[in-house]
Design an enzyme around this catalytic site. Sequence first.
Site, PDB file in Angstrom:
ATOM      1  N   ILE A  46       1.681 -46.593  -2.498  1.00 49.65           N
ATOM      2  CA  ILE A  46       2.992 -47.262  -2.780  1.00 49.65           C
ATOM      3  C   ILE A  46       3.542 -47.368  -1.404  1.00 49.65           C
ATOM      4  O   ILE A  46       4.553 -48.313  -1.158  1.00 49.65           O
ATOM      5  CB  ILE A  46       3.804 -46.458  -3.522  1.00 49.65           C
ATOM      6  CG1 ILE A  46       4.830 -47.186  -4.325  1.00 49.65           C
ATOM      7  CG2 ILE A  46       4.269 -45.033  -3.195  1.00 49.65           C
ATOM      8  CD1 ILE A  46       5.699 -46.758  -5.568  1.00 49.65           C
ATOM      9  N   ASP A  47       3.304 -46.711  -0.357  1.00 52.98           N
ATOM     10  CA  ASP A  47       3.823 -46.561   0.984  1.00 52.98           C
ATOM     11  C   ASP A  47       3.507 -47.739   1.955  1.00 52.98           C
ATOM     12  O   ASP A  47       3.911 -48.151   2.874  1.00 52.98           O
ATOM     13  CB  ASP A  47       3.457 -45.339   1.997  1.00 52.98           C
ATOM     14  CG  ASP A  47       4.189 -44.042   1.213  1.00 52.98           C
ATOM     15  OD1 ASP A  47       5.257 -44.220   0.428  1.00 52.98           O
ATOM     16  OD2 ASP A  47       3.806 -42.937   1.650  1.00 52.98           O
ATOM     17  N   ILE A  53      10.904 -44.848  -9.586  1.00 55.67           N
ATOM     18  CA  ILE A  53      10.100 -46.015  -9.216  1.00 55.67           C
ATOM     19  C   ILE A  53       8.633 -45.916  -9.289  1.00 55.67           C
ATOM     20  O   ILE A  53       7.945 -46.858  -9.959  1.00 55.67           O
ATOM     21  CB  ILE A  53      10.454 -46.124  -7.496  1.00 55.67           C
ATOM     22  CG1 ILE A  53      11.802 -46.389  -7.342  1.00 55.67           C
ATOM     23  CG2 ILE A  53       9.496 -47.022  -6.846  1.00 55.67           C
ATOM     24  CD1 ILE A  53      12.325 -46.138  -5.878  1.00 55.67           C
TER      25      ILE A  53
END
Length: 486
Positions: free
Chosen positions: A226-227, A380
């Site tokens: 996700i980074d 998220i």
Amino acid sequence: METRHHLNTKMVPSYQAPLSKVTAADLTVERLPGCKYMNPSKKHILREEYRDKVKHIMYDPRPQEDLDAEYPVSCNKLVCELAAARKHLHFNPSETSIGIVTCGGICPGLNDVIRSITLTGIISYRVKRVVGFRYGYWGLSKEGSKTAIELSRSDVRQIHRFGGTILGSSRGPQNPKEMVDTLVRMKINILFTVGGDGTQRGALTIYEEAKRPGENIAVFGVPKTIDNDLAFSHRTFGFQTAVEQAVNAVRAAYAEAVSLNYGVGIVKLMGRESGFIAAQTTVASAQANICLIPENPLPKETVMRLIERRLQQSRNCVIVVAEGFGQDWETGTGGHDASGNKKLVDIGFILKKEVESWLRANKEKFPQGTVKYIDPSYMIRACPPSSNDALFCTNLATLAVHEAMAGATGCIISMRYNNYILVPIKAATSVRRVVSLRGALWRQVREITVGLSDDVQQWNEQDLRRHLESLNVERERIIARLASKV
């Protein structure tokens, strides 16, 4: 390939690394020998996109700055393999069993990937079966393999509407020999590993173990980070969804801060070593005043001066901070998690305490100063993907099945310069992509946030002086050691 592991690439964007350190062998994808089976899809007969010949794109097609030409072109000769559906296959579809495993933290789009791999295998290739291994690599252990489930069309048809992963996930490695033994015992021909760099390093050990004589197993990675910090890739699934959700958190922090007299809103976002989410959220929201990322370390004093500058300009301040920022502000507990990641200090909580303490010390200048802190990280990660990310997941998973059926192994599927490419796992996990402080993204961040260029420059100069002093000390130590041996 081995030279790359000796590079000091921390905080250095992968595209800034010398191309001489990346060889053609680094980017060459291994394919299991022999493709004697015809693709069962009738579309391959007339459709050009079904091809056996491997096409390539340049590793870096951007114009080179040092070329003196009216229309400069790239002088880079390195290429990456384009992913595609193939006319001829290595595996016989009717006898092929596919395995899927999801590892690490959850991320928007995991169920979309599981769904697309399953449906492509069953509908497009009519494979024998698709097996889901539960709770990460533990599901491939001798004990964990008992929990494996066979996936059907009805099982996965609606799972893309939900966050998380229906297969479950976990962190930590397992014995490669035991995992390959499980694949052999269950007659799995292709294993898809869905996870981040730790997962793919684990996939690399499975791939190496599966090379043992007599085995015919392909190991194919679908990267999940996700980074958005995967090397040789410009986008990873879940990232755009994360930015969209993070913008909502920033808007909430802004609403809190602007409603108070000298209100400060702090939003902590994901980003252990790369600040892409924090930087893009800052630009997309247009409501953050300070952006703190690991690539741009700052001392507490400078951050407080940035806050002071903003509060003097306006009676509110919104700060976006990546979780990997300020790890030197306090001494952490040390140690690593099950995936080998260093445990981070909670910079969001630390920053909140520091700002509150600073506001109390400057109560006369900033009366009624208040701090509101928001950490939306788990909200998220757990949400379903946006429509754009869902489309991206489908494309990644579908192409992964196409290439794996044709014998591609020991590689991942990724996007680079808007093309879907194959990258060997060893290359993809050898360096981390980070935000370039000289790039367009960080320039945009600087343009819309408060800055203290003099303070930052002074801090960088002090850091450089400390580094030079340490080098001089080391040089003197080496000279003394050599002198003692004479």
